[in-house]
Design a protein around this motif. Sequence first.
Motif, PDB file in Angstrom:
ATOM      1  N   ALA A  56       0.836  -1.204   0.000  1.00 16.06           N
ATOM      2  CA  ALA A  56       0.000   0.000   0.000  1.00 16.06           C
ATOM      3  C   ALA A  56       0.868   1.251   0.000  1.00 16.06           C
ATOM      4  CB  ALA A  56      -0.938  -0.007   1.207  1.00 16.06           C
ATOM      5  N   ALA A  57       1.940   1.234   0.785  1.00 18.15           N
ATOM      6  CA  ALA A  57       2.857   2.373   0.824  1.00 18.15           C
ATOM      7  C   ALA A  57       3.491   2.599  -0.543  1.00 18.15           C
ATOM      8  CB  ALA A  57       3.937   2.143   1.885  1.00 18.15           C
ATOM      9  N   ARG A  58       3.867   1.520  -1.199  1.00 20.04           N
ATOM     10  CA  ARG A  58       4.458   1.640  -2.535  1.00 20.04           C
ATOM     11  C   ARG A  58       3.471   2.288  -3.511  1.00 20.04           C
ATOM     12  NH1 ARG A  58       8.601  -1.577  -5.307  1.00 20.04           N
ATOM     13  NH2 ARG A  58       8.468  -3.021  -3.573  1.00 20.04           N
ATOM     14  N   ALA A  59       2.204   1.908  -3.418  1.00 21.63           N
ATOM     15  CA  ALA A  59       1.189   2.501  -4.293  1.00 21.63           C
ATOM     16  C   ALA A  59       1.094   4.006  -4.059  1.00 21.63           C
ATOM     17  CB  ALA A  59      -0.164   1.837  -4.061  1.00 21.63           C
ATOM     18  N   VAL A  60       1.126   4.431  -2.805  1.00 21.94           N
ATOM     19  CA  VAL A  60       1.072   5.857  -2.482  1.00 21.94           C
ATOM     20  C   VAL A  60       2.337   6.550  -2.974  1.00 21.94           C
ATOM     21  CG1 VAL A  60       1.038   7.543  -0.590  1.00 21.94           C
ATOM     22  CG2 VAL A  60      -0.517   5.576  -0.551  1.00 21.94           C
ATOM     23  N   MET A  61       3.482   5.916  -2.783  1.00 23.57           N
ATOM     24  CA  MET A  61       4.749   6.492  -3.239  1.00 23.57           C
ATOM     25  C   MET A  61       4.775   6.612  -4.766  1.00 23.57           C
ATOM     26  SD  MET A  61       7.125   4.427  -0.518  1.00 23.57           S
ATOM     27  CE  MET A  61       8.675   4.753  -1.299  1.00 23.57           C
ATOM     28  N   ASP A  62       4.028   5.735  -5.448  1.00 24.19           N
ATOM     29  CA  ASP A  62       3.944   5.780  -6.909  1.00 24.19           C
ATOM     30  C   ASP A  62       2.865   6.741  -7.407  1.00 24.19           C
ATOM     31  OD1 ASP A  62       6.023   3.996  -7.168  1.00 24.19           O
ATOM     32  OD2 ASP A  62       4.739   2.245  -7.495  1.00 24.19           O
ATOM     33  N   GLY A  63       2.205   7.447  -6.475  1.00 22.35           N
ATOM     34  CA  GLY A  63       1.262   8.479  -6.870  1.00 22.35           C
ATOM     35  C   GLY A  63      -0.192   8.270  -6.522  1.00 22.35           C
ATOM     36  N   ALA A  64      -0.541   7.109  -5.978  1.00 23.66           N
ATOM     37  CA  ALA A  64      -1.936   6.875  -5.599  1.00 23.66           C
ATOM     38  C   ALA A  64      -2.298   7.748  -4.397  1.00 23.66           C
ATOM     39  CB  ALA A  64      -2.166   5.409  -5.255  1.00 23.66           C
ATOM     40  N   GLU A  65      -3.514   8.247  -4.380  1.00 22.51           N
ATOM     41  CA  GLU A  65      -4.014   8.990  -3.227  1.00 22.51           C
ATOM     42  C   GLU A  65      -4.414   7.975  -2.156  1.00 22.51           C
ATOM     43  OE1 GLU A  65      -4.319  12.259  -2.480  1.00 22.51           O
ATOM     44  OE2 GLU A  65      -3.185  12.694  -4.298  1.00 22.51           O
ATOM     45  N   PRO A  66      -3.956   8.165  -0.914  1.00 20.84           N
ATOM     46  CA  PRO A  66      -4.296   7.196   0.136  1.00 20.84           C
ATOM     47  C   PRO A  66      -5.788   6.920   0.257  1.00 20.84           C
ATOM     48  CG  PRO A  66      -2.649   8.718   0.928  1.00 20.84           C
ATOM     49  CD  PRO A  66      -3.095   9.227  -0.421  1.00 20.84           C
ATOM     50  N   ARG A  67      -6.621   7.958   0.128  1.00 26.68           N
ATOM     51  CA  ARG A  67      -8.063   7.750   0.309  1.00 26.68           C
ATOM     52  C   ARG A  67      -8.706   7.004  -0.861  1.00 26.68           C
ATOM     53  NH1 ARG A  67      -7.609  12.668   1.888  1.00 26.68           N
ATOM     54  NH2 ARG A  67      -6.882  14.145   0.377  1.00 26.68           N
ATOM     55  N   THR A  68      -7.979   6.849  -1.972  1.00 28.74           N
ATOM     56  CA  THR A  68      -8.549   6.121  -3.108  1.00 28.74           C
ATOM     57  C   THR A  68      -8.207   4.634  -3.096  1.00 28.74           C
ATOM     58  OG1 THR A  68      -6.658   6.539  -4.584  1.00 28.74           O
ATOM     59  CG2 THR A  68      -8.436   8.195  -4.549  1.00 28.74           C
ATOM     60  N   LEU A  69      -7.355   4.210  -2.176  1.00 27.62           N
ATOM     61  CA  LEU A  69      -7.024   2.782  -2.094  1.00 27.62           C
ATOM     62  C   LEU A  69      -8.238   2.020  -1.589  1.00 27.62           C
ATOM     63  CD1 LEU A  69      -3.440   2.900  -0.566  1.00 27.62           C
ATOM     64  CD2 LEU A  69      -4.063   2.619  -2.960  1.00 27.62           C
ATOM     65  N   ALA A  70      -8.504   0.909  -2.215  1.00 22.60           N
ATOM     66  CA  ALA A  70      -9.649   0.091  -1.810  1.00 22.60           C
ATOM     67  C   ALA A  70      -9.431  -0.433  -0.395  1.00 22.60           C
ATOM     68  CB  ALA A  70      -9.814  -1.079  -2.778  1.00 22.60           C
ATOM     69  N   PRO A  71     -10.432  -0.281   0.462  1.00 26.30           N
ATOM     70  CA  PRO A  71     -10.285  -0.794   1.831  1.00 26.30           C
ATOM     71  C   PRO A  71      -9.871  -2.262   1.866  1.00 26.30           C
ATOM     72  CG  PRO A  71     -12.246   0.559   1.666  1.00 26.30           C
ATOM     73  CD  PRO A  71     -11.710   0.394   0.262  1.00 26.30           C
ATOM     74  N   SER A  72     -10.310  -3.034   0.885  1.00 29.02           N
ATOM     75  CA  SER A  72      -9.950  -4.452   0.850  1.00 29.02           C
ATOM     76  C   SER A  72      -8.468  -4.661   0.556  1.00 29.02           C
ATOM     77  CB  SER A  72     -10.791  -5.183  -0.192  1.00 29.02           C
ATOM     78  OG  SER A  72     -10.539  -4.653  -1.481  1.00 29.02           O
ATOM     79  N   SER A  73      -7.788  -3.635   0.017  1.00 31.24           N
ATOM     80  CA  SER A  73      -6.364  -3.769  -0.265  1.00 31.24           C
ATOM     81  C   SER A  73      -5.509  -3.439   0.958  1.00 31.24           C
ATOM     82  CB  SER A  73      -5.951  -2.865  -1.438  1.00 31.24           C
ATOM     83  OG  SER A  73      -5.967  -1.500  -1.046  1.00 31.24           O
ATOM     84  N   LEU A  74      -6.137  -2.876   1.987  1.00 27.23           N
ATOM     85  CA  LEU A  74      -5.407  -2.519   3.195  1.00 27.23           C
ATOM     86  C   LEU A  74      -5.558  -3.627   4.232  1.00 27.23           C
ATOM     87  CD1 LEU A  74      -6.436   1.230   3.481  1.00 27.23           C
ATOM     88  CD2 LEU A  74      -4.359   0.272   2.459  1.00 27.23           C
ATOM     89  N   PRO A  75      -4.453  -4.068   4.796  1.00 25.53           N
ATOM     90  CA  PRO A  75      -4.539  -5.153   5.778  1.00 25.53           C
ATOM     91  C   PRO A  75      -5.121  -4.687   7.110  1.00 25.53           C
ATOM     92  CG  PRO A  75      -2.293  -4.359   5.621  1.00 25.53           C
ATOM     93  CD  PRO A  75      -3.074  -3.645   4.564  1.00 25.53           C
ATOM     94  N   ARG A  76      -5.724  -5.609   7.796  1.00 28.49           N
ATOM     95  CA  ARG A  76      -6.242  -5.333   9.135  1.00 28.49           C
ATOM     96  C   ARG A  76      -5.061  -4.938  10.027  1.00 28.49           C
ATOM     97  NH1 ARG A  76     -10.770  -7.753  12.342  1.00 28.49           N
ATOM     98  NH2 ARG A  76     -10.125  -7.509  14.494  1.00 28.49           N
ATOM     99  N   GLY A  77      -5.216  -3.873  10.784  1.00 22.29           N
ATOM    100  CA  GLY A  77      -4.157  -3.426  11.670  1.00 22.29           C
ATOM    101  C   GLY A  77      -3.269  -2.345  11.076  1.00 22.29           C
ATOM    102  N   PHE A  78      -3.546  -1.960   9.818  1.00 25.73           N
ATOM    103  CA  PHE A  78      -2.763  -0.900   9.168  1.00 25.73           C
ATOM    104  C   PHE A  78      -3.654   0.302   8.944  1.00 25.73           C
ATOM    105  CE2 PHE A  78      -1.150   1.059   5.108  1.00 25.73           C
ATOM    106  CZ  PHE A  78      -0.030   1.663   5.669  1.00 25.73           C
ATOM    107  N   GLU A  79      -3.225   1.435   9.466  1.00 29.40           N
ATOM    108  CA  GLU A  79      -3.929   2.687   9.254  1.00 29.40           C
ATOM    109  C   GLU A  79      -3.086   3.531   8.305  1.00 29.40           C
ATOM    110  OE1 GLU A  79      -5.375   6.669  11.719  1.00 29.40           O
ATOM    111  OE2 GLU A  79      -4.667   4.917  12.825  1.00 29.40           O
ATOM    112  N   ILE A  80      -3.656   3.849   7.143  1.00 26.70           N
ATOM    113  CA  ILE A  80      -2.944   4.686   6.190  1.00 26.70           C
ATOM    114  C   ILE A  80      -3.405   6.121   6.420  1.00 26.70           C
ATOM    115  CG2 ILE A  80      -4.607   4.439   4.311  1.00 26.70           C
ATOM    116  CD1 ILE A  80      -2.002   4.150   2.484  1.00 26.70           C
TER     117      ILE A  80
END
Length: 141
Positions: A112-136
């Motif tokens: 997920a961090a790599r996606a943000v570093m590559d230009g993705a907006e954190p709020r546009t990441l699908a919740p299902s792509s974020l692991p439980r226990g990780f707050e972006i």
Amino acid sequence: MRILVVEDEALIALLLVEILAADGHEVLGPAATMEQALALCEDAPPQLALLDIGLRDGNSGVEVARALHGRWGVPSIFASSQVCEARQASDIALGCIRKPYAVETVLRSIEAARAVMDGAEPRTLAPSSLPRGFEIYAATG
């Protein structure tokens, strides 16, 4: 990805180094203090730092994150049970993995961090792509 590991609990640090290396990452560290962490970055700064907040020398992983961001523009992910302190540093960090955590949480958080570093907006990441226990964090430095 070249990742700095800053963790003062030896067993956790060794586990992190092992799982990151097995996943194909180049690992700097582990470092248990701010001084060790910054020394490891002098020749070739990391692309990402994975930081505990409470460190052996009395410094904070937040201080390390601020130094890394200020000197080299390195983003950080906190791996800590001190979630409130981590949130207060959301201006220089990508997010926080809440301890205790599973190996899969660490690896998926880095994706997920790599996606943000590559230009993705954190709020546009699908919740299902974020692991439980990780707050972006929505706003990153």
